[in-house]
Design an enzyme around this catalytic site. Structure first.
Site, PDB file in Angstrom:
ATOM      1  CG  ASN A  40      -1.922  -1.133   1.155  1.00  0.00           C
ATOM      2  OD1 ASN A  40      -2.908  -1.068   0.428  1.00  0.00           O
ATOM      3  ND2 ASN A  40      -1.638  -2.206   1.880  1.00  0.00           N
ATOM      4  CD  GLU A  41       4.662   1.551  -2.716  1.00  0.00           C
ATOM      5  OE1 GLU A  41       4.981   2.227  -1.728  1.00  0.00           O
ATOM      6  OE2 GLU A  41       5.449   0.758  -3.264  1.00  0.00           O
ATOM      7  N   PRO A  42       2.110   5.245  -0.813  1.00  0.00           N
ATOM      8  CG  PRO A  42       3.882   6.727  -0.406  1.00  0.00           C
ATOM      9  CD  PRO A  42       3.587   5.334  -0.891  1.00  0.00           C
TER      10      PRO A  42
END
Ligand code: F6R
Length: 623
Positions: free
Chosen positions: A160-162
């Protein structure tokens, strides 16, 4: 005072700091084992959420040991992994399916039917349904009892990236540039790392009843601080864990380094209440911190500055600003020397040195983890030591073959073919690897020559642990130790320099330092064999990945503009590491640019704090 989650008012998540990375792994394994046993006693299954990457390896190793030696059974364990690259078949070398079987599942008694990982293959049209199915399976299993997490330098949990939303569920995502460059070495180049992955969502993760996030190493320190102390924000997805009832961050000292309680504990209240004391290093640390904070030169700090910025206790215990300022000032002043190996005429007060201070010239052994760390980190000091007449040996610890790109190697291969005037039989994988190491040797030799160190004083150790890349575990072994110990005994140095650069993203530096320290302890324990060891001083440098904090600096070697250029020329010899280097990480500047920026920043900091104004400074801390 008690705080609902963290230890103090700065921390919004419970944090435990363990003495070492190994003890973090042991602790996590212990918690997992306890949970499994408690559930077994009640005839309940245990549902584990599992992570991959470098961080949990030690945990899996410890679990396998508990299975083998303590009879810990996984018969009633159900697992769900966080993520998988897409598109990637489960059998691929870099797949997380493969990782999990290699590190854990193959070594325990888990029922393969109980193992779940997001699906990395299959047509794009089917991904969304496969993700929904994954969520259904988690629900059907009764939800996750304990979720193990790592944290990416982007602040990602799972993938879950930025920008990931708190409501997100298992889905296909695009990987961040930083994440992909961190993985580049495993894939043989950034361009080979998939751009997408399937990951559990934030909501999926927050659904776990208990979450244990492990972070190891200084390269995680900034993001750990943001997640624990910063605001909740989708820019640091791990900060969503602040809203979870039962999350613990398990950190080694490197990863905890930027927390307020570690970096500036006086902001938490009286040190005595925290079991800490105002020792010399901490006093100097506080003074330097205050000077930086107020933007003042050290000797201009006033009682009022100390009072306003939360250092009343220090002011009261140690004395007024005048005395404190001098302590901070002399800490840095005494570190500055243009004679890192000591001086031959005794005309100048020397900084505190070990027993071999009187020896001139010295035998000096510089350990360089990769073939370019010596010049990147201390190229100026190396040249200075050589010019001052010391006998310098450089030991290159690992071959660095993994960081030579396909294109680079092909260029050398073409060169060899054109010299022979014919096509050569294509070499096998091991031979290509050897040749890649050779290319780096040539570069290191050219760079050392520029620093004034002849080829016969270079030692290429090719430590075996590094060649086991890709293997389940990379650890310093007896074979590595034997090589380093033999070299130490043969050279019997008066001074050693080693990389104290513990935040390289791939852990090689950490292992290289471990090897030096263990070998040094071994020789020191046999004083009859190594009388020199008691007198030998060991200096740690930092280079490609970080810099000492001001209070840690115990030797500062100024560089003239000419020396800066010479250092740059030495770094330039490492052509394979330019532009396309596999290990550049998220910082797109090349190594020479980073080294220069850092050396310059040191000089600027000294100047700002009221010390002399230099062009650049290389810094060292004592082991
Ligand atoms: C792994 C995962 C990632 C990693 C993170 C840290 O399944 O989902 O979030 O935990 O990228 O990776 P390492 O441990 O290699 O630093």
């Amino acid at each position: 005072m008690n705080h609902p989650y963290g230890e103090n008012r700065w921390e919004k998540i419970a944090v435990r700091i363990e003495p070492t990375a190994a003890s973090c792994a042991e602790e996590a394994a212990r918690e997992i084992a306890e949970l499994i046993r408690a559930h077994d006693d009640q005839d309940l299954p245990t549902v584990l959420g599992l992570a991959t990457g470098s961080t949990p390896r030690g945990v899996y190793r410890a679990l396998v040991r508990k299975h083998r030696e303590e009879g810990l059974s996984f018969r009633n364990v159900v697992t769900f992994n966080l993520d998988e690259y897409y598109p990637l078949p489960p059998g691929a070398a870099q797949s997380y399916h493969r990782y999990m079987w290699d590190h854990l599942f193959s070594h325990i008694d888990i029922d393969p039917a109980n193992v779940h990982l997001p699906q990395g293959d299959g047509p794009l049209e089917g991904v969304a349904e496969a993700c929904r199915e994954y969520e259904r399976q988690i629900e059907e299993a009764g939800g996750i009892d304990l979720q193990l997490l790592g944290i990416g330098r982007t602040g990602h949990i799972g993938f879950n990236e930025p920008g990931s939303q708190v409501k997100s569920r298992t889905r296909l995502i695009t990987l961040d540039y930083v994440t992909r460059s961190d993985a580049a070495a495993d894939w043989g180049g950034l361009h080979r790392v998939p751009t997408r992955a399937v990951t559990m969502g934030i909501r999926t993760i927050l659904g776990a009843r208990h979450i244990l996030l492990l972070a190891l190493g200084e390269h995680k320190a900034p993001v750990v601080r943001e997640a624990v102390e910063g605001p909740v924000s989708d820019q640091i997805p791990a900060s969503f864990l602040q809203g979870h009832e039962k999350t613990t961050f398990l950190l080694d000292p490197g990863a905890a380094r930027d927390l307020t309680r570690v970096r500036t504990p006086w902001l938490l209240g009286p040190l005595a209440d925290q079991g800490l004391a105002w020792d010399e290093r901490r006093i100097a640390g506080a003074v330097l911190w205050l000077a930086e904070k107020t933007g003042k030169a050290i000797l201009k700090l006033t009682d009022e500055d100390y009072n306003v910025e939360g250092l009343q206790e220090l002011l009261a215990t140690v004395g007024g600003a005048y005395d404190l300022n001098l302590k901070g000032f002399y800490r840095l002043q005494n570190a500055i020397t243009g004679w890192p190996g000591g001086r031959n005429d005794g005309s100048r007060p020397k900084p505190l040195r070990g027993g071999a201070a009187h020896v001139f010239p010295k035998r000096i052994l510089v350990f360089s983890p990769h073939p370019d760390d010596d010049v990147i980190s201390m190229g100026g000091t190396l040249a200075r030591l050589a010019d001052q007449g010391h006998e310098i040996h450089v030991a290159y610890q690992v071959s660095g073959s993994g960081a030579v790109s396909e294109e680079m190697w092909e260029r050398y291969w073409d060169f060899a073919e054109s010299i022979h005037g014919e096509l050569l039989a294509p070499p096998n994988e091991a031979e290509v690897r050897r040749q890649r190491g050779l290319i780096r040797r040539l570069e290191a030799t050219a760079a050392a020559r520029i620093c004034g160190i002849p080829a016969e004083r270079l030692h290429f150790l090719d430590l075996p642990f590094y060649e086991k890349r890709g293997a389940a575990d990379r650890m310093v072994g007896a074979d590595d130790l034997a090589i380093v110990t033999e070299l130490l005994e043969r050279i019997a140095p008066h001074q050693i320099y080693a990389a104290g650069d513990l935040n390289d993203p791939h852990g090689t530096h950490r292992l290289c330092l471990e090897a030096v320290q263990a070998a040094f302890r071994t020789v020191s324990a046999a004083p009859a064999r190594a009388t020199w060891a008691g007198e030998c001083e060991v200096w740690l440098y930092r280079g490609a990945w970080g810099e000492w904090a001001l209070p840690e600096i115990e030797m500062a070697v100024p560089l003239s503009p000419g020396e800066v250029l010479r250092k740059r020329r030495a770094i330039f010899q490492h052509e394979t590491q330019k532009d396309q280097a596999l290990f550049l990480g998220d910082d797109r500047r090349e190594f020479w640019q980073r080294a220069e920026a850092r050396n310059k920043a040191n000089a600027e900091a000294f100047n700002r704090l009221g010390l002399a104004e230099y062009e650049a400074i290389e810094t060292f801390s004592r082991w």
